[in-house]
Scaffold this motif. Structure first.
Motif, mmCIF file in Angstrom:
data_model
loop_
_atom_site.group_PDB
_atom_site.id
_atom_site.type_symbol
_atom_site.label_atom_id
_atom_site.label_comp_id
_atom_site.label_asym_id
_atom_site.label_seq_id
_atom_site.Cartn_x
_atom_site.Cartn_y
_atom_site.Cartn_z
ATOM 1 N N GLU A 150 1.460 4.168 -2.917
ATOM 2 C CA GLU A 150 1.262 5.603 -2.665
ATOM 3 C C GLU A 150 2.527 6.391 -3.033
ATOM 4 O O GLU A 150 2.453 7.421 -3.707
ATOM 5 C CB GLU A 150 0.900 5.831 -1.194
ATOM 6 N N GLU A 191 -3.864 11.296 6.282
ATOM 7 C CA GLU A 191 -4.051 10.944 4.867
ATOM 8 C C GLU A 191 -5.530 11.057 4.462
ATOM 9 O O GLU A 191 -5.857 11.579 3.393
ATOM 10 C CB GLU A 191 -3.547 9.520 4.666
ATOM 11 N N HIS A 196 0.833 -1.204 0.000
ATOM 12 C CA HIS A 196 0.000 0.000 0.000
ATOM 13 C C HIS A 196 0.874 1.263 0.000
ATOM 14 O O HIS A 196 0.657 2.176 -0.799
ATOM 15 C CB HIS A 196 -0.909 -0.040 1.228
HETATM 16 FE FE LIG Z 1 -3.316 4.914 2.413
#
Ligand SMILES: [Fe+2]
Length: 225
Positions: A64, A137, A60
């Motif tokens: 990003e 985030e 993940h």
């Molecule tokens: Fe995330």
């Protein structure tokens, strides 16, 4: 570039992934911290769960760092670019903690004294960091949808879905399905072929559920029963 006037990226799956990270940290620290002598099998299953968790988190974060942040750094205004740079720095803060926790789980799996307390302390520390990071985030998701098209968002999600092997891709899916709300479950399954859906229902989900019940004393979610 601003895509606000066009179809917006659906960022809702980000929340599903984030919730799964926090769920796992809670489950693992609760199970490791139970005042019982865990069997060797339970210890190995928990260490394996940690390895899968770490892999999912790294997939993940790499997606990003390599797919999402560069688009935002190229398109957002300076204030938002600064926020993205902070997100990047928060990822880097987690790295040493991941390494330390893997070592502590190795000790735990091997039955070394003191390891359970050490694992729990590290998991709590990681949860504190991750709660702050994910909240930060998530507060920026509307800004991300302003700058990233649906197709670009898909290109960010795809490497996570594909993972680094069919087995790790399947684990990522099963791990998300454990307690995904019905709409998210439908969405996750709609991206799989009919044969994959059948295999999941008949074979992979029951197997995953058995493993889940062997790993945690307290079962949870859709697959725990
Ligand atoms: Fe995330």
């Amino acid at each position: 570039m601003n895509h606000a006037s066009q179809a917006r990226a659906d960022t809702s799956m980000m929340m599903v992934v984030h919730r799964a990270f926090l769920r796992d940290l809670g489950l693992m620290s609760e199970e490791v911290g139970r005042p019982v002598a865990h069997s060797g099998r339970r210890r190995r299953l928990l260490a394996s769960r940690w390895r899968h968790f770490r892999r999912c988190l790294e997939l993940h974060h790499v997606a990003e760092d390599t797919k999402l942040w560069p688009l935002l750094l190229a398109r957002a205004d300076e204030a938002d670019r600064e926020e993205v740079r902070e997100l990047e720095a928060e990822h880097a803060l987690l790295d040493p903690l991941l390494t330390a926790t893997s070592a502590a789980f190795d000790d735990f799996a091997a039955g070394r004294g003191g390891a359970p307390q050490h694992v729990v302390e590290l998991l709590h520390e990681m949860r504190d960091l991750l709660v702050r990071h994910l909240k930060h985030e998530e507060s920026l998701l509307p800004m991300m949808a302003d700058h990233v098209s649906p197709g670009e968002w898909e290109a960010f999600v795809e490497p996570q879905r594909r993972a680094d092997s069919p087995a790790s891709s399947r684990w990522f899916l099963l791990w998300l399905l454990e307690d995904a709300p019905a709409p998210a479950r439908h969405r996750l399954l709609s991206r799989r072929t009919p044969v994959e859906r059948l295999m999941l229902k008949r074979f992979w989900e029951p197997l995953h559920s058995r493993r889940l019940r062997a790993t945690f004393d307290r079962v949870h979610g859709n697959l725990g029963g």
